[in-house]
Motif scaffolding. Structure first.
Motif, short mmCIF file in Angstrom:
data_model
loop_
_atom_site.label_atom_id
_atom_site.label_comp_id
_atom_site.label_asym_id
_atom_site.label_seq_id
_atom_site.Cartn_x
_atom_site.Cartn_y
_atom_site.Cartn_z
N ILE A 1 25.65 -3.19 9.43
CA ILE A 1 24.87 -4.38 9.81
C ILE A 1 25.61 -5.26 10.81
O ILE A 1 25.05 -5.68 11.82
N ALA B 1 18.96 -0.50 15.66
CA ALA B 1 18.14 0.02 14.56
C ALA B 1 18.84 1.23 13.92
O ALA B 1 18.84 1.38 12.69
N ASP B 2 19.45 2.08 14.74
CA ASP B 2 20.18 3.22 14.19
C ASP B 2 21.37 2.75 13.36
O ASP B 2 21.65 3.28 12.28
N PHE C 1 23.68 1.27 7.59
CA PHE C 1 24.19 0.09 6.90
C PHE C 1 25.37 -0.55 7.63
O PHE C 1 26.17 -1.26 7.03
N ASN D 1 22.63 1.55 19.43
CA ASN D 1 21.26 1.21 19.08
C ASN D 1 21.24 0.46 17.75
O ASN D 1 21.60 1.02 16.71
N MET E 1 21.73 -0.06 11.87
CA MET E 1 21.24 -0.68 10.62
C MET E 1 20.98 0.39 9.57
O MET E 1 21.30 0.21 8.39
N ARG E 2 20.37 1.49 10.00
CA ARG E 2 20.05 2.54 9.03
C ARG E 2 21.30 3.15 8.41
O ARG E 2 21.26 3.72 7.34
N ILE F 1 15.41 -8.28 14.53
CA ILE F 1 16.28 -7.11 14.44
C ILE F 1 17.71 -7.56 14.14
O ILE F 1 18.41 -6.96 13.33
N HIS F 2 18.14 -8.61 14.78
CA HIS F 2 19.45 -9.21 14.52
C HIS F 2 19.33 -10.14 13.30
O HIS F 2 20.10 -10.05 12.37
#
Lengths: 212, 354
Positions: free
Chosen positions: B174, B166-167, B172, B164, B169-170, B251-252
């Motif tokens: 990336i 978004a997960d 880091f 996921n 990303m959180r 998101i990307h």
């Protein structure tokens, strides 16, 4: 105003979302004698601006995370000084986030979790289709904010059921309840007794910060 | 002072003066103009919008000669469905629902849809969908498509094989997040080609992609690549690309379609990439803010869509319904607001269809 130059550089560096620039601006402000709390406050306000720019399509999620990473580095550098000034270390407020049971929509809630994390909250994101009791357990465990997302008219009612469960458990007064999602409105939030309605991720984050 | 009966974005009834309505129209168009860097509505447009909003009739319509094509998304589900949101709960088969839309409700086009209305769940039942398509095509006269959402969220954990974003990303992570989005987009494009080519082989007149970009910019790129492949495989197919929102969510952040970063594109830019991919029709969208008035939301939506129709080389069929196109976000959208928003889209934003 004192530290005008440093304030501008901190703001510009944070909004540029470049970690080296943020670190350099923090080092410069610190060396100039700007108090640690003031530096963090400027970065925090600029972070809110980054959230708005994301929602307006001017910045994207990797930028937001890069800015948050820069802010995290600043916190690591200045944290001890801030704690010394405050007399004791202040823990980040913990937030439980999730899309309520029966609803598998994820992305809006995830963006909101990211924004809250970037604003300095400790986020416990439980994902989607989260059993009602899990929200209550997280509040029992110390979360002082409870964020519930629902993307369908058929599942928004679960937000009220969880609020009722918090009341039954004697926890309602210990937690700030936040609701959001496409069909949820301020009127509905008021009706079910939520504390915060978020039209967007940045609005939710701003309102949550105001409650601290 | 005269007050006019109007609505808030959540459907609540309110009374507003001309001055208050005009102030909201000006603020709404200014917000869109600022976001997308497009022209605000002209004074004449704003005055016309006020006339539409303040019309004393409960229901308004377009002037004769200005009628536009009506095309429906979500197929039969808005009629047969009764899950507490916007369905009518009238139990009937998909054939009957299609004929009812064509012959009683005046639908100019219609579509077959699966209950989950997403590309991925159609894959294992494609043979059933092909059979139904053939059966209904034998009876219906109006152009009859297949419709589904790209819904790339279904390709991410826990529903799919990719992490996921978004997960990630959180945490880091990336680059890992970006790689996951890219892999999911490629998978989505393959599935679109798989489903699209088969359903068109079964007689579908085309394909309607609903809520493109709902999972962000990679979802948009995956869909556009799928549309491109479908166009190459089925040159005569009628392809409608409808969007999820006024801006493609980044998101990307840097994923591209044909050299164009799609994150942050607004309708007047989205239509160009849809054209490039091979779409015949573009479905622009503007989401409603429930805390603002109908005047603010409609002015904002019309501003985005007008800028889109100004540059479009293909017809634009704007998405109009619960919570989009200026229409309030409530379970049964009020008819006064629905008709006003539709009239404004036709007469001010110059859309080709609804």
């Amino acid at each position: 105003m004192a530290y005008d130059n440093e304030t501008k550089k901190l703001h510009d560096a944070l909004v540029s979302c470049k970690v080296p620039d943020i670190k350099a601006a923090v080092d410069e402000a610190h060396a100039a004698g700007m108090p640690a709390n003031d530096i963090i406050n400027v970065l925090g306000d600029s972070m809110s601006e980054v959230g708005v720019l994301f929602e307006r399509g001017k910045l994207f999620l990797p930028h937001v995370l890069a800015a948050a990473n820069g802010m995290k580095a600043a916190m690591e550098l200045l944290g001890p000084e801030m704690a010394a000034d405050a007399g004791e270390a202040k823990d980040a407020a913990a937030v439980v986030m999730g899309t309520v049971e029966g609803d598998v929509h994820d992305i809006g809630k995830s963006i909101c979790s990211t924004m809250l994390q970037c604003a300095g909250f400790e986020v416990h994101d439980l994902g989607r289709d989260v059993p009602k009791a899990n929200f209550v357990e997280e509040v029992k465990g110390g979360c002082t904010f409870c964020g519930m997302s629902a993307l369908m008219t058929t599942t928004m009612t679960v937000q009220k059921e969880i609020i009722d469960m918090l009341k039954d458990a004697g926890l309602r007064d210990k937690v700030c309840v936040m609701v959001g999602g496409a069909p949820v409105t301020q009127g509905y939030a008021d009706k079910i007794g939520a504390d915060i309605y978020g039209e967007s991720a940045s609005e939710t984050t701003r309102k949550a910060k105001d409650k601290l | 002072m005269t007050e006019y009966y109007t609505r808030m974005g959540d459907g609540k009834r309110v009374l507003m003066t001309k001055e208050a309505i005009m102030a909201d129209i000006q603020a709404g168009t200014a917000d869109a103009a600022d976001m997308a860097e497009i022209p605000a509505l002209t004074s004449a447009d704003m005055e016309k919008l006020f006339e539409i909003i303040s019309d004393k009739n409960r229901i308004v319509g377009v002037e004769p000669g200005k009628e536009v094509v009506l095309t429906y998304d979500i197929g039969q589900l808005d009629f047969t469905g009764d899950n507490g949101n916007s369905g009518n709960g009238v139990d009937m088969g998909r054939l009957e629902a299609a004929l009812l839309h064509e012959r009683a409700l005046g639908a100019d086009t219609f579509e077959l849809a699966h209950a989950d209305y997403s590309i991925k769940p159609v894959k294992p039942i494609i043979a059933n969908e092909m059979q139904t398509m053939e059966e209904i095509q034998a009876e219906i006269i109006a152009p009859y498509f297949y419709g589904a959402m790209p819904n790339m969220g279904l390709y991410y954990a826990p529903d799919g094989p990719y992490g996921n974003p978004a997960d990630l990303m959180r945490e880091f992570k990336i680059e890992e997040s970006m790689a996951s989005s890219e892999a999911a987009a490629e998978h989505l494009a393959r599935d679109i080609e798989f489903v699209g080519t088969r359903i068109i082989a079964a007689g579908a007149d085309g394909f309607n992609f609903d809520t493109t970009g709902s999972a962000g910019d990679a979802d948009c790129v995956g869909t556009l690549n799928g549309v491109k492949a479908l166009r190459e495989a089925c040159p005569d197919a009628y392809i409608n690309v409808g969007m999820a929102g006024e801006s493609v969510m980044g998101i990307h952040g840097s994923i591209e379609f044909e050299g164009q970063v799609v994150a942050g594109l607004y309708p007047h830019q989205q239509v160009k990439v849809a054209q490039k991919a091979g779409a015949n029709v573009f479905g622009p969208v503007c989401n409603t803010n429930t805390s603002k008035s109908l005047a603010w939301n409609l002015a904002r939506a019309v501003t985005f869509i007008k800028a889109c129709t100004d540059v479009a080389e293909i017809p634009c069929h704007v998405n109009m319904g619960m919570g989009v196109g200026g229409i309030p976000m409530c379970e049964t959208a009020p008819i006064d607001a629905v008709t006003r928003c539709n009239k404004a889209m036709v007469e001010i934003a110059n859309v080709d269809g609804i």
